[in-house]
Design a protein around this motif. Structure first.
Motif, PDB file in Angstrom:
ATOM      1  N   LEU A  70      -5.991   0.204  -9.501  1.00 31.11           N
ATOM      2  CA  LEU A  70      -5.994  -0.564  -8.247  1.00 31.11           C
ATOM      3  C   LEU A  70      -4.973  -1.704  -8.252  1.00 31.11           C
ATOM      4  O   LEU A  70      -4.473  -2.092  -7.203  1.00 31.11           O
ATOM      5  N   ILE A 125      -1.335  -0.791  -6.741  1.00 30.57           N
ATOM      6  CA  ILE A 125      -1.195  -0.318  -5.359  1.00 30.57           C
ATOM      7  C   ILE A 125      -0.128  -1.097  -4.586  1.00 30.57           C
ATOM      8  O   ILE A 125      -0.015  -2.315  -4.693  1.00 30.57           O
ATOM      9  N   ASP A 165       0.280  -0.574  -1.131  1.00 28.64           N
ATOM     10  CA  ASP A 165      -0.205  -0.795   0.236  1.00 28.64           C
ATOM     11  C   ASP A 165      -1.696  -0.462   0.304  1.00 28.64           C
ATOM     12  O   ASP A 165      -2.095   0.692   0.125  1.00 28.64           O
ATOM     13  N   LYS A 166      -2.486  -1.488   0.572  1.00 29.86           N
ATOM     14  CA  LYS A 166      -3.943  -1.321   0.616  1.00 29.86           C
ATOM     15  C   LYS A 166      -4.387  -0.358   1.724  1.00 29.86           C
ATOM     16  O   LYS A 166      -5.480   0.188   1.677  1.00 29.86           O
ATOM     17  N   MET A 203      -3.464   3.052   0.049  1.00 31.79           N
ATOM     18  CA  MET A 203      -3.908   3.096  -1.350  1.00 31.79           C
ATOM     19  C   MET A 203      -2.917   3.845  -2.261  1.00 31.79           C
ATOM     20  O   MET A 203      -3.271   4.304  -3.342  1.00 31.79           O
ATOM     21  N   ARG A 215      -1.494  -7.257   1.558  1.00 30.61           N
ATOM     22  CA  ARG A 215      -1.582  -5.789   1.541  1.00 30.61           C
ATOM     23  C   ARG A 215      -1.105  -5.180   0.217  1.00 30.61           C
ATOM     24  O   ARG A 215      -1.300  -3.999  -0.028  1.00 30.61           O
ATOM     25  N   PRO A 251      -1.324  -5.368  -3.694  1.00 29.17           N
ATOM     26  CA  PRO A 251      -1.878  -5.867  -4.961  1.00 29.17           C
ATOM     27  C   PRO A 251      -0.859  -5.901  -6.098  1.00 29.17           C
ATOM     28  O   PRO A 251      -0.925  -6.781  -6.959  1.00 29.17           O
TER      29      PRO A 251
END
Lengths: 142, 147
Positions: free
Chosen positions: A45, A48, A50-51, A54, B15, B17
């Motif tokens: 995680l 990543i 772009d949330k 994902m 947006r 991480p």
């Protein structure tokens, strides 16, 4: 089996897997042949880009390909000194699938006393289309 | 406007991480975006000469190029309530020129949009340590702005 070469290979695998940045990213060198290397990066995680989608960040794929190319160069002869990237071009052929491990295969197809030329692809499963492909030039370690 | 630009930057960064993971920071100076990647031992890729990992440099350059482009493309949606309304460009290709080894010190970067058309954009980015000139790494990337 050439003992010097085998020991050198083990040394190189340990060198790559112990690198702080590779460890932090979850990158490991899984196999090495003569001028060939395979490296993987696990989905995480933290990586990543772009949330919303994902999907893993392009920089992670770049790091994996750069590291795999470097390992392929180091396996292309008996290295005397470390190698460094001169230039690297990445083509992003499609988005990586979330939650999949990415595996890069690199090949050093030409090495001289000055320069090593490398190409690589990155896959996230059995799809025929790779996630990315790369080509680059490295300083020669031989 | 300044406040909206800052808010937009905050929403974009929320947006991604991976940018937080690498601890890359962005500042707006005179309406221009500057990036910093503070040195950390984990960024080392060559223990013998204490040089930054090529992947760390590449990730830094690529992140800065994407954030610059996203920031420019989304000024209109700066007032949007959620960060999920922001459109991210897709990287088509990225070429990194490793001019000289990255030292065990803080790195800085600035991107420049060469062209941003209806579908495609071309972005250059330079990274330096200490003096801005000469840079220790530079890159050029092409992006799909809308498909």
């Amino acid at each position: 089996m050439n003992l010097v070469k085998e020991n050198k290979k083990k040394e190189i695998i340990k060198f790559f897997n112990d690198l702080p940045f590779n460890k932090m990213m979850g990158i490991s060198l899984v196999s090495m042949g003569e001028g060939l290397a395979e490296m993987t990066v696990d989905y995480n995680l933290d990586l990543i880009g772009d949330k919303k989608t994902m999907v893993i960040h392009g920089g992670v794929v770049t790091t994996l390909l750069d590291a795999a190319c470097g390992a392929a160069v180091m396996s292309a002869g008996v290295p005397k000194v470390p190698t460094a990237t001169i230039d690297l071009r990445i083509d992003y052929l499609r988005s990586a699938k979330p939650e999949k491990q990415i595996r890069a295969k690199a090949e050093c197809f030409r090495i001289t006393e000055s320069v090593a030329f490398v190409r690589a692809t990155a896959h996230d499963g059995n799809d025929v289309v790779p996630v990315a492909s790369a080509c680059g030039a490295f300083t020669s370690p031989i | 406007m300044m406040l909206e630009e800052k808010e937009l930057l905050k929403n974009i960064l929320a947006r991604v991480p991976f940018i937080e993971f690498l601890d890359i920071k962005f500042d707006i100076v005179d309406r221009e975006l500057f990036a910093t990647m503070p040195f950390k031992p984990m960024l080392i890729g060559n223990d013998f000469i204490r040089a930054l990992h090529g992947g760390a440099i590449g990730s830094f350059l690529e992140s800065v190029a994407i954030i610059e482009l996203t920031w420019h493309l989304n000024f209109e949606v700066a007032k949007s309530e959620t960060s999920f309304q922001i459109d991210f460009p897709k990287t088509i290709d990225f070429t990194i020129d490793y001019i000289s080894p990255g030292k065990a010190t803080d790195s800085f970067a600035k991107a420049r949009i060469n062209r941003s058309g209806k579908r495609y954009a071309s972005v250059s980015v330079e990274a330096w340590q200490g003096d801005r000139d000469p840079p220790f790494a530079q890159a050029i990337g092409h992006f799909l702005v809308s498909s």
